[in-house]
Design a protein around this motif. Structure first.
Motif, PDB file in Angstrom:
ATOM      1  N   CYS A 292       0.825  -1.213   0.000  1.00 23.74           N
ATOM      2  CA  CYS A 292       0.000   0.000   0.000  1.00 23.74           C
ATOM      3  C   CYS A 292       0.856   1.258   0.000  1.00 23.74           C
ATOM      4  O   CYS A 292       1.957   1.283   0.555  1.00 23.74           O
ATOM      5  CB  CYS A 292      -0.899   0.051   1.232  1.00 23.74           C
ATOM      6  SG  CYS A 292      -2.027  -1.322   1.401  1.00 23.74           S
TER       7      CYS A 292
ATOM      8  N   THR B 187      -3.956   3.197  -0.442  1.00 23.61           N
ATOM      9  CA  THR B 187      -4.364   2.626  -1.731  1.00 23.61           C
ATOM     10  C   THR B 187      -3.330   1.581  -2.163  1.00 23.61           C
ATOM     11  O   THR B 187      -2.125   1.752  -1.949  1.00 23.61           O
ATOM     12  CB  THR B 187      -4.474   3.707  -2.814  1.00 23.61           C
ATOM     13  OG1 THR B 187      -3.211   4.386  -2.937  1.00 23.61           O
ATOM     14  CG2 THR B 187      -5.546   4.717  -2.454  1.00 23.61           C
TER      15      THR B 187
ATOM     16  N   LEU C 111      -5.514  -1.118   4.148  1.00 21.50           N
ATOM     17  CA  LEU C 111      -6.585  -1.010   3.149  1.00 21.50           C
ATOM     18  C   LEU C 111      -7.915  -0.654   3.811  1.00 21.50           C
ATOM     19  O   LEU C 111      -8.662   0.203   3.315  1.00 21.50           O
ATOM     20  CB  LEU C 111      -6.724  -2.328   2.390  1.00 21.50           C
ATOM     21  CG  LEU C 111      -5.580  -2.712   1.449  1.00 21.50           C
ATOM     22  CD1 LEU C 111      -5.779  -4.138   0.934  1.00 21.50           C
ATOM     23  CD2 LEU C 111      -5.485  -1.737   0.285  1.00 21.50           C
ATOM     24  N   GLY C 112      -8.206  -1.300   4.939  1.00 20.31           N
ATOM     25  CA  GLY C 112      -9.468  -1.035   5.618  1.00 20.31           C
ATOM     26  C   GLY C 112      -9.533   0.354   6.226  1.00 20.31           C
ATOM     27  O   GLY C 112     -10.593   0.998   6.192  1.00 20.31           O
TER      28      GLY C 112
ATOM     29  N   LYS D 127     -10.517   2.840   3.615  1.00 23.57           N
ATOM     30  CA  LYS D 127     -11.934   2.790   3.261  1.00 23.57           C
ATOM     31  C   LYS D 127     -12.809   3.402   4.359  1.00 23.57           C
ATOM     32  O   LYS D 127     -13.825   4.032   4.078  1.00 23.57           O
ATOM     33  CB  LYS D 127     -12.361   1.343   3.001  1.00 23.57           C
ATOM     34  CG  LYS D 127     -11.837   0.773   1.686  1.00 23.57           C
ATOM     35  CD  LYS D 127     -12.335  -0.639   1.475  1.00 23.57           C
ATOM     36  CE  LYS D 127     -11.900  -1.176   0.114  1.00 23.57           C
ATOM     37  NZ  LYS D 127     -12.632  -0.490  -0.981  1.00 23.57           N
ATOM     38  N   LEU D 128     -12.405   3.219   5.625  1.00 21.88           N
ATOM     39  CA  LEU D 128     -13.201   3.726   6.747  1.00 21.88           C
ATOM     40  C   LEU D 128     -12.813   5.146   7.161  1.00 21.88           C
ATOM     41  O   LEU D 128     -13.479   5.752   7.996  1.00 21.88           O
ATOM     42  CB  LEU D 128     -13.049   2.797   7.960  1.00 21.88           C
ATOM     43  CG  LEU D 128     -13.609   1.382   7.803  1.00 21.88           C
ATOM     44  CD1 LEU D 128     -13.267   0.540   9.025  1.00 21.88           C
ATOM     45  CD2 LEU D 128     -15.124   1.414   7.591  1.00 21.88           C
TER      46      LEU D 128
ATOM     47  N   VAL E 208     -12.681  -4.910   7.407  1.00 20.80           N
ATOM     48  CA  VAL E 208     -12.995  -4.367   6.080  1.00 20.80           C
ATOM     49  C   VAL E 208     -11.879  -4.685   5.084  1.00 20.80           C
ATOM     50  O   VAL E 208     -12.121  -5.098   3.953  1.00 20.80           O
ATOM     51  CB  VAL E 208     -13.208  -2.837   6.168  1.00 20.80           C
ATOM     52  CG1 VAL E 208     -13.343  -2.217   4.784  1.00 20.80           C
ATOM     53  CG2 VAL E 208     -14.442  -2.526   7.007  1.00 20.80           C
ATOM     54  N   GLY E 209     -10.636  -4.516   5.541  1.00 22.81           N
ATOM     55  CA  GLY E 209      -9.501  -4.676   4.631  1.00 22.81           C
ATOM     56  C   GLY E 209      -9.228  -6.103   4.211  1.00 22.81           C
ATOM     57  O   GLY E 209      -8.672  -6.335   3.125  1.00 22.81           O
TER      58      GLY E 209
ATOM     59  N   ALA F 279     -10.905  -6.706   0.946  1.00 21.50           N
ATOM     60  CA  ALA F 279     -10.208  -6.031  -0.152  1.00 21.50           C
ATOM     61  C   ALA F 279      -8.895  -6.726  -0.484  1.00 21.50           C
ATOM     62  O   ALA F 279      -8.541  -6.884  -1.662  1.00 21.50           O
ATOM     63  CB  ALA F 279      -9.952  -4.570   0.230  1.00 21.50           C
TER      64      ALA F 279
END
Length: 377
Positions: free
Chosen positions: A28, A33, A66-67, A70-71, A90-91, A94
């Motif tokens: 990342c 990202t 990653l999570g 997004k959060l 969450v990650g 992904a």
């Protein structure tokens, strides 16, 4: 055929099973990202290795980063344990999707395994994980493994995927581990020093080798550093598994490092039997025994740990729990499974075997830690 150099890691004859560890800082960017272009080149290298006859297992960080992106969580999702667990939940979706997509472009099937420290510390669960890995590899899949950060707590988590990679290599009966880092390998001093020299091959992780390492991770995204990589090397090499540290910041990092001998390979110092390799790699011990110099010497010669050589008992543990053994100077000598609980050892420490029955009220066992349940460090 023994592994002697980095080039041997690319050879299916010397390294038929390979564990590849990818950290958060490589996977990342700082904004969370994914570095898709770089990952695409790595996925191609994995496909090439598989096509050559190697079986590859990926240990991949990145779920929290990653999570968190997004959060919208601060500090990359590492501001608190709750944030890290939520970000990981969450990650993980992904991360699995990313690897499935990129490996799928080369006709490979990705399989996700989420592990905690407990899964590899408990012998039965360790064997279950080993069986799953073996079946996946036999079916041609590429296992993608990460620590299960959504449920792991500070007390039971590995804290970095370097040591997780070494433990996975044990369970998978792999021949080598490759840790992708942000430096070319282990240097004899801080790599920022212009006089620093890259060490191409290391036999045994000694105190002098540990002194060369930096404990911190420079990116702020990962949780490991060179210290954790050396700890991983200790776990791997005691089990007869080679471990390499290479620079992952380049496109096609495997080809650059293994093809041009740029990196550090730690060659196996011994090959413990499967159970002893598992014992030697344990991360969490329930207590410690301090022994006298004579006892430490006897252990190093292959003896069992007898109560007469024990000077101190530290911690509360039960029979069957993993405990450490230290010499009078505090140096770790061994670890193994206790044959008595800590209270019983307090009663018999420093006493000869013929005294134990009267002290304990029952016929004593042959040793406090039997040599078959003990591994030297």
């Amino acid at each position: 055929m023994p592994i002697e150099s980095l080039a041997d890691l690319a050879n299916p004859a010397t390294a038929p099973r390979l564990v590849l560890k990818v950290g958060s800082a490589l996977l990342c960017g700082r904004d969370g990202t994914p570095n898709r272009e770089w990952l695409a080149t790595l996925a191609k290298e994995i496909a090439e290795a598989q096509a050559s006859g190697q079986k590859v297992i990926v240990v991949s960080s990145g779920a929290i980063a990653l999570g968190a992106a997004k959060l919208g969580l601060a500090k990359g999702g590492r501001g608190s344990l709750a944030d890290a667990q939520a970000a990981a939940a969450v990650g993980q979706i992904a991360l699995a999707g990313l690897w499935s997509e990129l490996l799928g472009t080369h006709g490979l099937t990705a399989a996700q395994l989420l592990l905690t420290l407990e899964d590899l510390e408990d012998r039965r669960r360790y064997l279950n994980a080993a069986a799953t890995l073996g079946r996946l590899l036999g079916a041609g899949a590429v296992p993608v493994i990460n620590e299960n950060d959504s449920v792991a707590t500070q007390e039971i988590r590995f804290g970095d995927n370097d040591r997780l990679a070494a433990r996975v290599a044990q369970a998978a009966q792999a021949d080598a581990v490759v840790l992708l880092s942000d430096v070319d390998g282990l240097y004899d001093r801080d790599p920022k020093d212009p006089e620093a020299t890259l060490l191409p091959r290391v036999e045994g992780v000694t105190e002098a080798v540990h002194a060369m390492a930096s404990p911190s991770s420079g990116s702020g995204l990962g949780s490991g550093g060179m210290t954790s990589k050396l700890q991983a090397a200790e776990i791997a090499t005691r089990a007869g598994i080679a471990l390499a540290i290479i620079n992952g910041t380049y496109e096609r990092p495997l080809a650059r490092a293994l093809g041009n001998d740029i990196g550090t390979v730690f060659t196996p110092t011994r090959r413990d039997r499967a159970r002893k390799a598992w014992l030697g790699g344990r991360q969490r011990l329930k207590g410690t025994l301090v022994v006298d110099a004579g006892c430490a010497g006897a252990l190093r010669k292959g003896g069992s740990l007898l109560a007469s050589g024990i000077a101190e008992v530290d911690g509360h543990f039960e029979r069957g729990d993993p405990i450490g053994v230290r010499d009078p100077d505090g140096k770790a000598v061994a670890q193994g499974l206790a044959e008595y609980d800590s209270g019983e050892i307090e009663q018999i420490k420093g006493r000869r075997s013929e005294e134990h029955a009267a002290l304990l009220g029952y016929a004593p066992r042959s040793a406090v830690i039997h040599r078959d349940q003990l591994v030297l460090l």
